[in-house]
Design a protein around this motif. Structure first.
Motif, PDB file in Angstrom:
ATOM      1  N   SER A 144       0.833  -1.206   0.000  1.00 51.73           N
ATOM      2  CA  SER A 144       0.000   0.000   0.000  1.00 51.73           C
ATOM      3  C   SER A 144       0.865   1.253   0.000  1.00 51.73           C
ATOM      4  N   PHE A 145       1.930   1.245   0.823  1.00 48.54           N
ATOM      5  CA  PHE A 145       2.833   2.392   0.842  1.00 48.54           C
ATOM      6  C   PHE A 145       3.468   2.596  -0.531  1.00 48.54           C
ATOM      7  N   ALA A 146       3.889   1.508  -1.164  1.00 52.88           N
ATOM      8  CA  ALA A 146       4.532   1.607  -2.482  1.00 52.88           C
ATOM      9  C   ALA A 146       3.591   2.215  -3.517  1.00 52.88           C
TER      10      ALA A 146
ATOM     11  N   ALA B  55      13.284   8.740   6.939  1.00 53.77           N
ATOM     12  CA  ALA B  55      12.493   7.571   7.325  1.00 53.77           C
ATOM     13  C   ALA B  55      11.015   7.902   7.182  1.00 53.77           C
ATOM     14  N   TYR B  56      10.231   6.884   6.867  1.00 56.94           N
ATOM     15  CA  TYR B  56       8.777   6.988   6.875  1.00 56.94           C
ATOM     16  C   TYR B  56       8.223   5.958   7.848  1.00 56.94           C
ATOM     17  N   LEU B  57       7.291   6.397   8.680  1.00 55.55           N
ATOM     18  CA  LEU B  57       6.514   5.476   9.497  1.00 55.55           C
ATOM     19  C   LEU B  57       5.112   5.440   8.895  1.00 55.55           C
ATOM     20  N   PHE B  58       4.694   4.253   8.491  1.00 58.91           N
ATOM     21  CA  PHE B  58       3.394   4.062   7.844  1.00 58.91           C
ATOM     22  C   PHE B  58       2.539   3.225   8.782  1.00 58.91           C
TER      23      PHE B  58
ATOM     24  N   ILE C 230       6.700   0.016   9.584  1.00 58.66           N
ATOM     25  CA  ILE C 230       5.265  -0.230   9.476  1.00 58.66           C
ATOM     26  C   ILE C 230       4.708  -0.584  10.850  1.00 58.66           C
ATOM     27  N   LYS C 231       3.566   0.022  11.185  1.00 62.03           N
ATOM     28  CA  LYS C 231       2.915  -0.256  12.465  1.00 62.03           C
ATOM     29  C   LYS C 231       1.422  -0.496  12.254  1.00 62.03           C
TER      30      LYS C 231
END
Length: 208
Positions: A66-68, A152-155, A113-114
């Motif tokens: 989904s992030f991609a 960094a990305y937290l998704f 990812i969380k």
């Protein structure tokens, strides 16, 4: 490496999920409990059968995809059961949910990812106003330090009720976090010295 080898390797240093306990910002643990685990005085609790853990593991690949889709500017890379170690302090390591590569600039970033249930007001408060829980923020700092990546990305998939679920994206730039990263590294080095010397550290309590 196999999952069993990966689990054993994780015992040989400080990982992202360990870091917040060292600085008193883990709601489920503290630096003494972590020290006891790292010095083999105690066993790490096995939470792999807990429903929320199973759900998070099952959803990880879906959320990565989904992030991609949402961020076509990045190539998203992931390999199961891999460990990255800090070039100078190999007892600091990272197991990433994904590596991001900016297709235009070639810059590398961390993807974390969380999945989280926000069913109580206290839980909602931790995500309020564009913030993330302290232990997740410390985890991101740790990964930026270990990898040397520039962002960094937290998704996160946040569940507010049976009828309300959404994803939120949080970006962190290394340039804005240099002091925080240095502080965390200093505290992690101090902690690991206590482990190597088999000497119990003083308890670190969260700042109020």
């Amino acid at each position: 490496m196999t999952r069993e080898e990966w689990l054993e390797e994780r015992k040989t240093g400080i990982g992202g999920s360990d870091a917040s306990a060292i600085v008193g910002l883990n709601p489920y643990s503290d630096n003494i409990k972590l020290w006891e685990i790292k010095t083999k005085r105690a066993e790490q609790e096995d939470i792999s059968d807990k429903p929320y853990v199973k759900y998070g593991v099952a959803m990880e690949d879906n959320l990565r995809q989904s992030f991609a889709i949402k961020h076509p500017e990045f190539e998203v890379i992931h390999e199961e059961n891999t460990i990255i170690r800090h070039p100078k302090y190999p007892f600091l390591f990272a197991s990433l949910d994904g590596i991001l590569i900016n297709k235009e600039t070639g810059e590398k970033g961390v993807l974390e990812i969380k999945t989280s249930e926000l069913l109580r007001s206290m839980q909602k408060e931790k995500w309020k106003d564009g913030n993330v829980p302290d232990n997740y923020f410390i985890q991101v700092l740790h990964y930026l330090n270990v990898t040397g990546f520039s962002f960094a990305y937290l998704f996160a998939e946040l569940t507010y009720s049976e009828d309300l679920q959404m994803t939120k994206t949080f970006k962190f730039d290394r340039n804005n976090l240099a002091e925080d990263i240095d502080y965390l590294q200093e505290k992690e080095i101090e902690f690991w010295k206590y482990v190597e010397e088999d000497k119990r550290p003083p308890l670190v309590l969260p700042m109020i």
